[in-house]
Design a protein around this motif. Structure first.
Motif, PDB file in Angstrom:
ATOM      1  N   ASP A   1       0.751  20.817  37.126  1.00  0.00           N
ATOM      2  CA  ASP A   1       2.067  20.204  36.936  1.00  0.00           C
ATOM      3  C   ASP A   1       2.715  20.683  35.633  1.00  0.00           C
ATOM      4  O   ASP A   1       2.157  20.467  34.559  1.00  0.00           O
ATOM      5  CB  ASP A   1       1.908  18.680  36.902  1.00  0.00           C
ATOM      6  N   PRO A   2       3.890  21.316  35.714  1.00  0.00           N
ATOM      7  CA  PRO A   2       4.572  21.731  34.479  1.00  0.00           C
ATOM      8  C   PRO A   2       5.066  20.553  33.647  1.00  0.00           C
ATOM      9  O   PRO A   2       5.472  20.726  32.495  1.00  0.00           O
ATOM     10  CB  PRO A   2       5.728  22.593  34.973  1.00  0.00           C
ATOM     11  N   LYS A   3       5.033  19.350  34.223  1.00  0.00           N
ATOM     12  CA  LYS A   3       5.472  18.146  33.504  1.00  0.00           C
ATOM     13  C   LYS A   3       4.741  17.990  32.179  1.00  0.00           C
ATOM     14  O   LYS A   3       5.268  17.415  31.221  1.00  0.00           O
ATOM     15  CB  LYS A   3       5.239  16.912  34.377  1.00  0.00           C
ATOM     16  N   ALA A   4       3.511  18.504  32.091  1.00  0.00           N
ATOM     17  CA  ALA A   4       2.714  18.393  30.865  1.00  0.00           C
ATOM     18  C   ALA A   4       3.422  19.025  29.669  1.00  0.00           C
ATOM     19  O   ALA A   4       3.111  18.701  28.519  1.00  0.00           O
ATOM     20  CB  ALA A   4       1.349  19.048  31.074  1.00  0.00           C
ATOM     21  N   PHE A   5       4.392  19.908  29.934  1.00  0.00           N
ATOM     22  CA  PHE A   5       5.073  20.617  28.847  1.00  0.00           C
ATOM     23  C   PHE A   5       6.498  20.112  28.623  1.00  0.00           C
ATOM     24  O   PHE A   5       7.251  20.730  27.864  1.00  0.00           O
ATOM     25  CB  PHE A   5       5.069  22.121  29.137  1.00  0.00           C
ATOM     26  N   ASP A   6       6.852  18.997  29.273  1.00  0.00           N
ATOM     27  CA  ASP A   6       8.189  18.433  29.069  1.00  0.00           C
ATOM     28  C   ASP A   6       8.433  18.144  27.588  1.00  0.00           C
ATOM     29  O   ASP A   6       7.555  17.627  26.895  1.00  0.00           O
ATOM     30  CB  ASP A   6       8.359  17.134  29.868  1.00  0.00           C
ATOM     31  N   ASP A   7       9.643  18.495  27.139  1.00  0.00           N
ATOM     32  CA  ASP A   7      10.075  18.215  25.766  1.00  0.00           C
ATOM     33  C   ASP A   7       9.223  18.919  24.721  1.00  0.00           C
ATOM     34  O   ASP A   7       9.074  18.444  23.592  1.00  0.00           O
ATOM     35  CB  ASP A   7      10.101  16.703  25.506  1.00  0.00           C
ATOM     36  N   THR A   8       8.655  20.068  25.084  1.00  0.00           N
ATOM     37  CA  THR A   8       7.973  20.926  24.119  1.00  0.00           C
ATOM     38  C   THR A   8       8.691  22.272  24.098  1.00  0.00           C
ATOM     39  O   THR A   8       9.519  22.567  24.960  1.00  0.00           O
ATOM     40  CB  THR A   8       6.496  21.163  24.492  1.00  0.00           C
ATOM     41  N   GLU A   9       8.328  23.095  23.143  1.00  0.00           N
ATOM     42  CA  GLU A   9       8.977  24.409  23.043  1.00  0.00           C
ATOM     43  C   GLU A   9       8.562  25.336  24.197  1.00  0.00           C
ATOM     44  O   GLU A   9       9.223  26.348  24.443  1.00  0.00           O
ATOM     45  CB  GLU A   9       8.638  25.062  21.703  1.00  0.00           C
ATOM     46  N   LYS A  10       7.513  24.981  24.914  1.00  0.00           N
ATOM     47  CA  LYS A  10       7.052  25.786  26.044  1.00  0.00           C
ATOM     48  C   LYS A  10       7.608  25.313  27.386  1.00  0.00           C
ATOM     49  O   LYS A  10       7.243  25.850  28.427  1.00  0.00           O
ATOM     50  CB  LYS A  10       5.518  25.770  26.113  1.00  0.00           C
ATOM     51  N   GLU A  11       8.480  24.298  27.367  1.00  0.00           N
ATOM     52  CA  GLU A  11       8.943  23.680  28.606  1.00  0.00           C
ATOM     53  C   GLU A  11       9.495  24.700  29.608  1.00  0.00           C
ATOM     54  O   GLU A  11       8.994  24.816  30.733  1.00  0.00           O
ATOM     55  CB  GLU A  11      10.005  22.628  28.286  1.00  0.00           C
ATOM     56  N   ALA A  12      10.529  25.434  29.225  1.00  0.00           N
ATOM     57  CA  ALA A  12      11.168  26.376  30.150  1.00  0.00           C
ATOM     58  C   ALA A  12      10.184  27.446  30.604  1.00  0.00           C
ATOM     59  O   ALA A  12      10.133  27.798  31.796  1.00  0.00           O
ATOM     60  CB  ALA A  12      12.388  27.013  29.493  1.00  0.00           C
ATOM     61  N   GLN A  13       9.381  27.932  29.679  1.00  0.00           N
ATOM     62  CA  GLN A  13       8.406  28.977  30.008  1.00  0.00           C
ATOM     63  C   GLN A  13       7.412  28.495  31.063  1.00  0.00           C
ATOM     64  O   GLN A  13       7.116  29.215  32.028  1.00  0.00           O
ATOM     65  CB  GLN A  13       7.641  29.383  28.736  1.00  0.00           C
ATOM     66  N   MET A  14       6.919  27.273  30.909  1.00  0.00           N
ATOM     67  CA  MET A  14       5.894  26.785  31.829  1.00  0.00           C
ATOM     68  C   MET A  14       6.472  26.412  33.199  1.00  0.00           C
ATOM     69  O   MET A  14       5.811  26.586  34.222  1.00  0.00           O
ATOM     70  CB  MET A  14       5.143  25.611  31.204  1.00  0.00           C
ATOM     71  N   TYR A  15       7.696  25.913  33.217  1.00  0.00           N
ATOM     72  CA  TYR A  15       8.338  25.676  34.511  1.00  0.00           C
ATOM     73  C   TYR A  15       8.534  27.001  35.250  1.00  0.00           C
ATOM     74  O   TYR A  15       8.288  27.105  36.452  1.00  0.00           O
ATOM     75  CB  TYR A  15       9.669  24.946  34.339  1.00  0.00           C
ATOM     76  N   ASP A  16       8.979  28.016  34.523  1.00  0.00           N
ATOM     77  CA  ASP A  16       9.191  29.328  35.143  1.00  0.00           C
ATOM     78  C   ASP A  16       7.871  29.960  35.579  1.00  0.00           C
ATOM     79  O   ASP A  16       7.798  30.616  36.626  1.00  0.00           O
ATOM     80  CB  ASP A  16       9.934  30.256  34.189  1.00  0.00           C
ATOM     81  N   THR A  17       6.817  29.752  34.783  1.00  0.00           N
ATOM     82  CA  THR A  17       5.497  30.274  35.147  1.00  0.00           C
ATOM     83  C   THR A  17       5.010  29.648  36.444  1.00  0.00           C
ATOM     84  O   THR A  17       4.503  30.339  37.338  1.00  0.00           O
ATOM     85  CB  THR A  17       4.484  30.008  34.018  1.00  0.00           C
ATOM     86  N   ARG A  18       5.175  28.326  36.565  1.00  0.00           N
ATOM     87  CA  ARG A  18       4.716  27.660  37.790  1.00  0.00           C
ATOM     88  C   ARG A  18       5.568  28.094  38.983  1.00  0.00           C
ATOM     89  O   ARG A  18       5.053  28.347  40.073  1.00  0.00           O
ATOM     90  CB  ARG A  18       4.791  26.139  37.623  1.00  0.00           C
ATOM     91  N   SER A  19       6.872  28.194  38.791  1.00  0.00           N
ATOM     92  CA  SER A  19       7.752  28.638  39.871  1.00  0.00           C
ATOM     93  C   SER A  19       7.381  30.055  40.312  1.00  0.00           C
ATOM     94  O   SER A  19       7.311  30.340  41.519  1.00  0.00           O
ATOM     95  CB  SER A  19       9.215  28.592  39.406  1.00  0.00           C
TER      96      SER A  19
END
Length: 202
Positions: free
Chosen positions: A169-187
């Motif tokens: 779950d990319p939710k683990a990175f919500d509101d961190t500096e890695k948020e966009a990167q991790m959502y894109d990685t999972r997608s």
């Protein structure tokens, strides 16, 4: 089918990502299900299920439909959860970065119309329970995209197959500096695996 240029580029990138033998074994169950449907000239319906129907199941519904269309396979792609929230705005932002065109209708739990080509109808997405009237009631494969839903929904009414394809779950990175990167990685991972699945269909 003419994909939007940015989306076409990301699809080409996704096809170069390595997929481990362990993941290929997991995906083979889905490949076998789809291939059986093709062999018998039967309609293919996939319902991607995750607890909140907000991130991973939405990515999977979208990429499943696009990957199938990319390989000229006609499927019905749905998603659902065990409780209603909303298609998470961080996930929506990610698919926009991938080159999808997105329009929104409503507030709270809005409907999103996700376009991948001017030649195709949009994918309609919003958060809903898996047996929402918008989803097919029977004759589908329930593709379980998160461990919580997989473990807490031992029975999905109407499903003729249950196929676990779990994602972190990319939710683990919500509101961190890695948020966009991790959502894109999972997608991108989901895109890669869905493209692999439909590339194996004969």
């Amino acid at each position: 089918m003419n994909l939007y240029p940015t989306l076409q580029t990301h699809i080409e990138q996704a096809q170069t990502l390595p997929i481990s033998d362990e993941r290929k074994a997991i995906l083979q169950v889905l490949i076998d299900y789809v291939q059986q449907k093709v062999d018998h000239n039967q309609e293919i319906s996939l319902n991607f299920i995750c607890t909140h129907n907000s991130r991973r199941s939405q990515f999977s519904q979208i990429w499943g439909k696009v990957a199938a269309a990319y390989h000229s396979i006609d499927i019905n792609s749905y998603s659902g959860g065990v409780e209603v929230t909303a298609f998470n705005e961080r996930a929506v932002a990610s698919i926009k970065r991938f080159g999808f065109k997105v329009s929104r209708e409503g507030e709270g739990n809005p409907k999103y119309f996700v376009f991948f080509s001017d030649d195709e109808d949009p994918i309609v997405t919003f958060s809903k329970v898996y047996d929402d009237p918008a989803n097919i009631p029977k004759g589908f494969a329930a593709v379980m995209t998160c461990s919580h839903a997989d473990e807490n929904c031992p029975f999905i009414p109407g499903a003729e197959a249950r196929i676990p394809v779990r994602y972190e779950d990319p939710k683990a990175f919500d509101d961190t500096e890695k948020e966009a990167q991790m959502y894109d990685t999972r997608s991108m991972q989901i895109a890669s695996e869905m493209l692999y699945v439909f590339s194996r269909i004969k």
